[in-house]
Design an enzyme around this catalytic site. Sequence first.
Site, PDB file in Angstrom:
ATOM      1  N   ALA A 106       0.843  -1.199   0.000  1.00  0.00           N
ATOM      2  CA  ALA A 106       0.000   0.000   0.000  1.00  0.00           C
ATOM      3  C   ALA A 106       0.876   1.246   0.000  1.00  0.00           C
ATOM      4  O   ALA A 106       2.017   1.207   0.474  1.00  0.00           O
ATOM      5  CB  ALA A 106      -0.884  -0.008   1.231  1.00  0.00           C
TER       6      ALA A 106
ATOM      7  N   GLY B 234       0.580  -5.305   0.759  1.00  0.00           N
ATOM      8  CA  GLY B 234      -0.465  -5.445  -0.253  1.00  0.00           C
ATOM      9  C   GLY B 234       0.056  -6.066  -1.538  1.00  0.00           C
ATOM     10  O   GLY B 234      -0.699  -6.727  -2.267  1.00  0.00           O
TER      11      GLY B 234
ATOM     12  N   GLU C  36      -0.061  -9.654  -0.961  1.00  0.00           N
ATOM     13  CA  GLU C  36      -1.473 -10.056  -0.881  1.00  0.00           C
ATOM     14  C   GLU C  36      -2.091 -10.170  -2.275  1.00  0.00           C
ATOM     15  O   GLU C  36      -2.897 -11.059  -2.544  1.00  0.00           O
ATOM     16  CB  GLU C  36      -2.244  -9.052  -0.020  1.00  0.00           C
ATOM     17  CG  GLU C  36      -1.784  -9.099   1.433  1.00  0.00           C
ATOM     18  CD  GLU C  36      -2.504  -8.085   2.285  1.00  0.00           C
ATOM     19  OE1 GLU C  36      -2.149  -6.896   2.191  1.00  0.00           O
ATOM     20  OE2 GLU C  36      -3.428  -8.468   3.021  1.00  0.00           O
TER      21      GLU C  36
ATOM     22  N   GLU D  16       3.178  -5.269   7.474  1.00  0.00           N
ATOM     23  CA  GLU D  16       2.185  -4.305   7.964  1.00  0.00           C
ATOM     24  C   GLU D  16       2.320  -4.033   9.458  1.00  0.00           C
ATOM     25  O   GLU D  16       2.134  -2.916   9.923  1.00  0.00           O
ATOM     26  CB  GLU D  16       0.763  -4.802   7.667  1.00  0.00           C
ATOM     27  CG  GLU D  16       0.356  -4.693   6.210  1.00  0.00           C
ATOM     28  CD  GLU D  16       0.735  -5.888   5.354  1.00  0.00           C
ATOM     29  OE1 GLU D  16       1.602  -6.680   5.774  1.00  0.00           O
ATOM     30  OE2 GLU D  16       0.166  -6.030   4.258  1.00  0.00           O
TER      31      GLU D  16
HETATM   32  C1  LIG Z   1      -3.264  -3.014   2.589  1.00  0.00           C
HETATM   33  C2  LIG Z   1      -2.037  -3.718   3.020  1.00  0.00           C
HETATM   34  O1  LIG Z   1      -2.376  -4.824   3.808  1.00  0.00           O
HETATM   35  C3  LIG Z   1      -1.197  -2.849   3.781  1.00  0.00           C
HETATM   36  C4  LIG Z   1      -1.772  -2.117   4.898  1.00  0.00           C
HETATM   37  C5  LIG Z   1       0.130  -2.516   3.282  1.00  0.00           C
HETATM   38  O2  LIG Z   1       0.505  -2.935   2.202  1.00  0.00           O
HETATM   39  S1  LIG Z   1       1.103  -1.549   4.242  1.00  0.00           S
HETATM   40  C6  LIG Z   1       2.574  -1.307   3.309  1.00  0.00           C
HETATM   41  C7  LIG Z   1       3.466  -2.497   3.474  1.00  0.00           C
HETATM   42  N1  LIG Z   1       4.687  -2.258   2.764  1.00  0.00           N
HETATM   43  C8  LIG Z   1       5.828  -1.987   3.397  1.00  0.00           C
HETATM   44  O3  LIG Z   1       5.872  -1.880   4.615  1.00  0.00           O
HETATM   45  C9  LIG Z   1       7.045  -1.858   2.537  1.00  0.00           C
HETATM   46  C10 LIG Z   1       7.756  -0.585   2.835  1.00  0.00           C
HETATM   47  N2  LIG Z   1       8.903  -0.398   1.959  1.00  0.00           N
HETATM   48  C11 LIG Z   1      10.073  -1.044   2.149  1.00  0.00           C
HETATM   49  O4  LIG Z   1      10.218  -1.895   3.009  1.00  0.00           O
HETATM   50  C12 LIG Z   1      11.209  -0.656   1.260  1.00  0.00           C
HETATM   51  O5  LIG Z   1      10.963   0.641   0.772  1.00  0.00           O
HETATM   52  C13 LIG Z   1      11.462  -1.573   0.070  1.00  0.00           C
HETATM   53  C14 LIG Z   1      10.219  -1.786  -0.771  1.00  0.00           C
HETATM   54  C15 LIG Z   1      12.008  -2.911   0.601  1.00  0.00           C
HETATM   55  C16 LIG Z   1      12.542  -0.911  -0.839  1.00  0.00           C
HETATM   56  O6  LIG Z   1      13.686  -0.603  -0.062  1.00  0.00           O
HETATM   57  P1  LIG Z   1      14.836   0.344  -0.615  1.00  0.00           P
HETATM   58  O7  LIG Z   1      15.901   0.346   0.436  1.00  0.00           O
HETATM   59  O8  LIG Z   1      15.192  -0.087  -1.982  1.00  0.00           O
HETATM   60  O9  LIG Z   1      14.237   1.783  -0.801  1.00  0.00           O
HETATM   61  P2  LIG Z   1      13.643   2.777   0.323  1.00  0.00           P
HETATM   62  O10 LIG Z   1      14.624   3.859   0.553  1.00  0.00           O
HETATM   63  O11 LIG Z   1      13.144   2.086   1.517  1.00  0.00           O
HETATM   64  O12 LIG Z   1      12.376   3.346  -0.443  1.00  0.00           O
HETATM   65  C17 LIG Z   1      12.512   4.142  -1.611  1.00  0.00           C
HETATM   66  C18 LIG Z   1      11.491   5.251  -1.552  1.00  0.00           C
HETATM   67  O13 LIG Z   1      10.182   4.681  -1.659  1.00  0.00           O
HETATM   68  C19 LIG Z   1       9.367   5.063  -0.586  1.00  0.00           C
HETATM   69  N3  LIG Z   1       8.509   3.915  -0.257  1.00  0.00           N
HETATM   70  C20 LIG Z   1       8.881   2.651  -0.062  1.00  0.00           C
HETATM   71  N4  LIG Z   1       7.824   1.875   0.175  1.00  0.00           N
HETATM   72  C21 LIG Z   1       6.748   2.683   0.120  1.00  0.00           C
HETATM   73  C22 LIG Z   1       5.352   2.476   0.281  1.00  0.00           C
HETATM   74  N5  LIG Z   1       4.852   1.272   0.526  1.00  0.00           N
HETATM   75  N6  LIG Z   1       4.542   3.530   0.164  1.00  0.00           N
HETATM   76  C23 LIG Z   1       5.037   4.763  -0.100  1.00  0.00           C
HETATM   77  N7  LIG Z   1       6.344   5.018  -0.260  1.00  0.00           N
HETATM   78  C24 LIG Z   1       7.182   3.986  -0.157  1.00  0.00           C
HETATM   79  C25 LIG Z   1      10.338   5.379   0.545  1.00  0.00           C
HETATM   80  O14 LIG Z   1       9.763   6.266   1.464  1.00  0.00           O
HETATM   81  C26 LIG Z   1      11.482   5.997  -0.215  1.00  0.00           C
HETATM   82  O15 LIG Z   1      11.136   7.333  -0.493  1.00  0.00           O
HETATM   83  P3  LIG Z   1      12.216   8.488  -0.435  1.00  0.00           P
HETATM   84  O16 LIG Z   1      12.808   8.423   0.953  1.00  0.00           O
HETATM   85  O17 LIG Z   1      13.226   8.156  -1.492  1.00  0.00           O
HETATM   86  O18 LIG Z   1      11.427   9.722  -0.677  1.00  0.00           O
END
Ligand SMILES: C[C@H](O)[C@H](C)C(=O)SCCNC(=O)CCNC(=O)[C@H](O)C(C)(C)COP(=O)([O-])OP(=O)([O-])OC[C@H]1O[C@@H](n2cnc3c(N)ncnc32)[C@H](O)[C@@H]1OP(=O)([O-])[O-]
Length: 716
Positions: free
Chosen positions: A61, A100, A103, A123
Amino acid sequence: MAQFTLVSGSVGLITLQNPPVNALSAATRQGIVDMMNKALNDPEVKSVVVCGQNRIFCGGADIKEFGTKISGPPLIPTIHTIEATNKPVVAAIEGSALGGGLELALGCHYRIAHSKARLGLPEVTLGLLPAIGGSQRLPRLIGVPAAIELITTGRHITAAEALQLGLVDHVTRSSTVDEAIKFAQSVEGKSLDSRRISNYPCPHLPDLDAVFEGVMQEVRQKAHGAIAPIACVQAVRAAATLPYLEGMEIERQLMETLFTSSQARALQYTFFAQRAVSRWSMPSGARWDTSMPKPVHKAAVIGLGTMGRGITVALAQAGLSVVAVETQEKQLKEAKLVVSGILERAAQRRGMAPTLAKITYSHDIRAVADVDLVIEAVFEDEALKEKVFQQLSAVCKPGTFLCTNTSSLDVDHLASLTHNPELVVGMHFFAPAHVMKLLEVVYGSKSSPEALATVMQLGKRMGKVSVAVGNCWGFVGNRMLKPYMEQAFYLLEEGATPELVDQALVEFGFPMGVFRMSDLSGTDVYWKIRKEAEPVGASGQEARVRKGLRYSPLGDLLCEQGRFGQKTGQGWYQYDKPGSRVARPDPWVHNFLEEYRARHGLVARRIDHAEVLERCLYSLINEGFRILEEGIAAGPEDIDMIYVFGYGWPKHRGGPMFYASMVGLAKILERLEHYHRAHPDVPFMQPCSLLRKLVTCGSPPVHKWKDVIKKIHSQL
Ligand SMILES: C[C@H](O)[C@H](C)C(=O)SCCNC(=O)CCNC(=O)[C@H](O)C(C)(C)COP(=O)([O-])OP(=O)([O-])OC[C@H]1O[C@@H](n2cnc3c(N)ncnc32)[C@H](O)[C@@H]1OP(=O)([O-])[O-]
């Protein structure tokens, strides 16, 4: 935001397009809905492959949307449509499939992953649970115990582990999308009855109630007050006990509660703050994006005590060649064994060869002559560090960066002893240095932007959360800890016990309270520092006023009894034997406190948890505001990440400055004023002017504080 292409004559290829991580923003969800409808309704399309642009499947997400009013279509109905269709849908997973994203892949009939891909449902780390069916499908696919572990920890797993768990069907080293296309074609027209995970019964577990009771107890204990892990267990329990659709309803209800919780806000703030601190700036205007780091291939560590050994391990694991120097032969031998042991065990865990060949040991400081960067980690003694810096300045090749792991000495002073003070930077590691995530990177008044950029990049290579801070006593972390610890001592004087203070802090979410922590690290550590900073003077050891201010000698008096904490078996608590970890309240300490109060005419009163928290935490926060006002930290995120990653501040409370904004700045100000009136001889309780200013400005949210600080600085 999602593209459709017909490939190989019959395969509909849907590519998510939302850089950098193809997060499921409103537009991306709309794209998936539209393109999937197109593919499923097009008679030419016999199978579908879903993939992500730029070799990353999907980061889940869009976390940026969480704080806003969410628009765009929900994904659950589309995932149901995907699952129900008779056209095979294959997820081609490269890079990451998280939250997501995973999922969505679980709604597909097949999952093919690249060997370097990472998968997970993180999450929980954002204060949420997998809420587009993940909590219901994962246990059906891989079983309850494995699903609980993945969902409650949020751990990212490798493709190999995913294959072992049955989470993916195939792992490839070549082009994942090409393989997925070929595979999709090979199953066109075949029955998908056995591929719809929501139809699976949850694998049977004997004595389900007992299993969940045990799991819940364990998760609760590790959660330190976080609510999301508990909701995750409840959701998986629903999967194990209810039909799919009823489980989905429980998932929805649990998510509704979590989504608006302050814990979710704090954890999402932490996610962005952790990334924001890498975009450092210095008061001079130098910044991360305009300063070039120098390459570091070979580094040296001077002094192989506990810290030096940990730093050596961290550098070797980051792939650097390391010269490890220790002048005492016995210590050098011991260090070699310890460092090799840690590296071997770590390599074994990862199934890789250890990096021992990269380390050379020497008892001669001249061995560092050709390194690019040195980290001094000798005993915390000013004269010794001064000598080492003079020697380093003489023996190192021109341009070598000289770093100090000091926690309490002046970086500028050490820099002044070298020929090139612009190359000197503080690298304050936390023990054990190869484990703890935090690195405080301290720039002095003469440190060059290039030196800071180099050290920040090295920190990143070592997997640290590196935070750049200015030079002052205690830097950020320890400086803020001082008022916190002082208040804990004052509370003992006024009637509290170490257990009461610690319990309040543990209930708040710290892994342990201040006294238990002090026993663990050794009560004598700060005793030595205090003895230098607060000399006894003419009024004697027991004096409760020093330099005109309130002082508690309780910690000193305890140390004089040889009670140095866990290592001696006695400190603020008693232990079965020296080194034991089981702390028990000690009647000796209670008696010691009563006698102390009697000697000083202090009358013990009842102290409750609220007072403990307000006095310990608000005085720490107040110092945080001073640090911001002085420009020692560039923003509240920097302070918060230092506390979350170095001092055990509960992540679900976001760090001290974020916590202050959640409590309300006006309330913090009012309580500090109250306590300062009651304790006018405690300057740490006097509200800082930045706090007053922020309250006057209407207590803006934490991400707007920098604007107020900038305005104050521009008016100076
Ligand atoms: C409905 C559903 O059930 C629900 C409730 C959900 O799904 S909840 C959401 C669950 N997803 C997460 O928890 C994954 C979170 N992301 C990560 O773990 C990592 O990003 C990465 C995928 C392993 C990549 O790592 P990276 O080291 O290559 O790059 P980065 O520096 O971390 O990230 C690069 C840039 O992308 C931005 N970014 C990363 N993931 C993002 C996300 N999910 N949403 C928005 N921005 C995101 C981050 O802020 C950074 O921005 P900026 O700082 O450059 O401006």
